[in-house]
Write a protein that holds these residues in place. Structure first.
Motif, PDB file in Angstrom:
ATOM      1  N   LEU A 104      67.896  35.197  20.784  1.00  4.25           N
ATOM      2  CA  LEU A 104      68.222  34.706  19.448  1.00  4.25           C
ATOM      3  C   LEU A 104      69.708  34.901  19.141  1.00  4.25           C
ATOM      4  CD1 LEU A 104      65.182  36.177  17.480  1.00  4.25           C
ATOM      5  CD2 LEU A 104      65.401  33.922  18.503  1.00  4.25           C
ATOM      6  N   ASN A 125      61.904  35.194   9.574  1.00  5.48           N
ATOM      7  CA  ASN A 125      60.624  35.163  10.296  1.00  5.48           C
ATOM      8  C   ASN A 125      60.483  33.877  11.114  1.00  5.48           C
ATOM      9  OD1 ASN A 125      59.842  37.700   9.391  1.00  5.48           O
ATOM     10  ND2 ASN A 125      58.790  36.882   7.607  1.00  5.48           N
ATOM     11  N   ILE A 175      60.425  33.673  14.207  1.00  6.91           N
ATOM     12  CA  ILE A 175      59.437  33.975  15.240  1.00  6.91           C
ATOM     13  C   ILE A 175      58.358  34.861  14.624  1.00  6.91           C
ATOM     14  CG2 ILE A 175      59.026  34.996  17.510  1.00  6.91           C
ATOM     15  CD1 ILE A 175      60.856  32.615  17.688  1.00  6.91           C
ATOM     16  N   GLU A 216      54.336  31.565  16.653  1.00  3.45           N
ATOM     17  CA  GLU A 216      55.315  31.304  17.725  1.00  3.45           C
ATOM     18  C   GLU A 216      54.986  32.133  18.973  1.00  3.45           C
ATOM     19  OE1 GLU A 216      56.370  29.568  14.264  1.00  3.45           O
ATOM     20  OE2 GLU A 216      56.216  31.774  14.421  1.00  3.45           O
ATOM     21  N   PHE A 217      54.566  33.372  18.796  1.00  2.00           N
ATOM     22  CA  PHE A 217      54.187  34.179  19.967  1.00  2.00           C
ATOM     23  C   PHE A 217      53.022  33.535  20.710  1.00  2.00           C
ATOM     24  CE2 PHE A 217      56.304  37.733  17.616  1.00  2.00           C
ATOM     25  CZ  PHE A 217      57.251  38.020  18.585  1.00  2.00           C
ATOM     26  N   LEU A 273      61.712  38.740  24.875  1.00  3.20           N
ATOM     27  CA  LEU A 273      62.321  38.290  23.624  1.00  3.20           C
ATOM     28  C   LEU A 273      63.483  39.216  23.303  1.00  3.20           C
ATOM     29  CD1 LEU A 273      62.301  36.381  21.186  1.00  3.20           C
ATOM     30  CD2 LEU A 273      60.831  38.041  20.020  1.00  3.20           C
ATOM     31  N   ASN A 278      66.780  40.006  20.743  1.00  2.00           N
ATOM     32  CA  ASN A 278      67.405  39.729  19.442  1.00  2.00           C
ATOM     33  C   ASN A 278      68.619  40.622  19.257  1.00  2.00           C
ATOM     34  OD1 ASN A 278      68.072  38.936  16.879  1.00  2.00           O
ATOM     35  ND2 ASN A 278      66.265  39.794  15.884  1.00  2.00           N
ATOM     36  N   VAL A 311      62.765  37.801  13.242  1.00  6.35           N
ATOM     37  CA  VAL A 311      61.464  37.991  13.877  1.00  6.35           C
ATOM     38  C   VAL A 311      60.571  38.795  12.947  1.00  6.35           C
ATOM     39  CG1 VAL A 311      60.251  38.975  15.869  1.00  6.35           C
ATOM     40  CG2 VAL A 311      62.504  37.925  16.174  1.00  6.35           C
ATOM     41  N   ASP A 312      59.327  38.370  12.801  1.00  8.55           N
ATOM     42  CA  ASP A 312      58.327  39.152  12.080  1.00  8.55           C
ATOM     43  C   ASP A 312      58.037  40.391  12.922  1.00  8.55           C
ATOM     44  OD1 ASP A 312      55.846  40.263  11.261  1.00  8.55           O
ATOM     45  OD2 ASP A 312      55.202  38.360  10.418  1.00  8.55           O
ATOM     46  N   GLU A 313      58.493  41.535  12.467  1.00  4.04           N
ATOM     47  CA  GLU A 313      58.469  42.733  13.307  1.00  4.04           C
ATOM     48  C   GLU A 313      57.051  43.236  13.573  1.00  4.04           C
ATOM     49  OE1 GLU A 313      62.954  44.148  11.999  1.00  4.04           O
ATOM     50  OE2 GLU A 313      61.210  44.742  10.796  1.00  4.04           O
ATOM     51  N   LEU A 350      55.714  41.057  16.252  1.00  4.28           N
ATOM     52  CA  LEU A 350      56.283  41.427  17.550  1.00  4.28           C
ATOM     53  C   LEU A 350      55.513  42.587  18.167  1.00  4.28           C
ATOM     54  CD1 LEU A 350      58.538  41.375  19.739  1.00  4.28           C
ATOM     55  CD2 LEU A 350      59.699  43.087  18.364  1.00  4.28           C
ATOM     56  N   ALA A 389      60.579  43.290  25.070  1.00  3.09           N
ATOM     57  CA  ALA A 389      61.461  42.940  23.966  1.00  3.09           C
ATOM     58  C   ALA A 389      62.652  43.875  23.955  1.00  3.09           C
ATOM     59  CB  ALA A 389      60.717  43.015  22.626  1.00  3.09           C
TER      60      ALA A 389
END
Length: 321
Positions: free
Chosen positions: A206, A216, A218, A222-223, A232, A234, A241-243, A246, A258
């Motif tokens: 990203l 958000n 991802i 998306e996952f 992934l 970042n 990203v929606d933590e 993730l 990640a």
């Protein structure tokens, strides 16, 4: 004679002490605060002509208390901490820093990619536990090691940093895909649809700004599209990203690993969902330092003062509002 301009730096400690911050070349008075809490901003900028901030928000309420304010010089690329609407209403210029991190962020990005792709943390932890001593042979194969050559790198964000990451990827022999905007009906010839990047990439990195439309970016949906279980990465902004999603994706095996340098709240609170990932060798979190090579920080500081001087001359640069 023109009165000296009052310049207020709200958070000097966000730059290392060894960083040289030269004085602007016009009559001025510089007030430096190591840190500034939210409730202190209005008072500290009340008589400022120019405000420098890195991570301290400058809100509409603070701006109302600063009748002389003409320039907010952001000591970073991201400027979502500034109320741009309030600045527009007052005619206040906002400038940011650009293209200073085109080496340091891509290098950090690939440090994370390589560490995860080759299971560096897993093997280090294994050796520390004594597994090599007990193995009885010169090596062992407990964790996967994968080449980058021949794999696909999906990049979300095609600015200068995204392009530099692409160049490094190509140097490693990777196929590079730039993602179009999420949900866009038309995609530029140099890009591919957002969903296709998610489906075909072995590594997704990203490099886009945080805006309402990218918050958000991802998430769980998306996952679910990531068929190749990619890494992934970042190194851009927390909030892309929606933590929580993730954490679930990593724990379910939807992604192979990640590497993050940013979180939505910084510093990360001790009850953050990432805390449950900290013992995993397929997750790496660094404290927002991808930008922070000494060379990059000095370039940032130099550009910051140049932005202020150019504004004072009537030729503002890097204007975001």
């Amino acid at each position: 004679m023109t009165a000296p301009q009052h310049i207020v730096f709200l958070d000097r400690e966000t730059l290392p002490p060894e960083t040289i911050l030269r004085e602007p070349g016009f009559p001025h008075r510089l007030t430096i605060h190591p840190r500034t809490a939210a409730h202190q901003v209005a008072e500290r900028i009340a008589d400022a002509d120019i405000v420098i901030t890195n991570k301290v928000p400058v809100t509409a309420d603070s701006i109302r208390h600063a009748p002389r304010l003409k320039l907010i010089a952001v000591a970073a690329t991201g400027y979502d901490i500034i109320d741009l609407t309030a600045c527009a209403e007052r005619g206040i210029t906002v400038s940011n820093i650009r293209d200073y991190a085109v080496n340091t962020v891509p290098e950090h990005t690939f440090a994370l990619i390589l560490a995860l792709r080759r299971s560096i943390l897993a093997y280090h932890q294994s050796v520390a536990r004594g597994d090599w001593v007990r193995s009885g042979q010169f090596c062992y194969f407990d964790y996967p090691v994968r080449n980058l050559a021949g794999s696909t790198l999906g990049i979300i964000g095609s600015g200068s940093i995204g392009q530099a990451v692409a160049n490094l990827g190509r140097a490693f022999g990777m196929r590079v895909l730039f993602a179009g905007r999420k949900g866009a009906a038309d995609v530029a010839p140099s890009h591919v649809p957002f969903e296709k990047v998610l489906e075909e990439s072995d590594v997704i990195s990203l490099h886009c700004p945080l805006r309402p439309e990218t918050r958000n970016l991802i998430g769980a949906d998306e996952f679910a599209l990531m068929k190749r279980r990619p890494l992934l990465i970042n190194t851009a902004r927390g909030g892309l990203v929606d933590e929580s999603a993730l954490c679930e994706a990593l724990e379910k095996g939807q992604i192979a690993g990640a590497g993050f340098d940013v979180t939505t709240r910084e510093p990360m609170p001790d009850d953050h969902s990432f805390m449950r990932l900290m013992d995993r060798p397929d997750f790496i979190l660094t404290p927002h330092v991808a930008w922070s090579s000494r060379e990059a920080i000095q370039a940032l500081a130099d550009q910051l003062i140049e932005n202020i001087e150019l504004f004072h001359k009537g030729t503002p640069r890097n204007v975001v509002r």
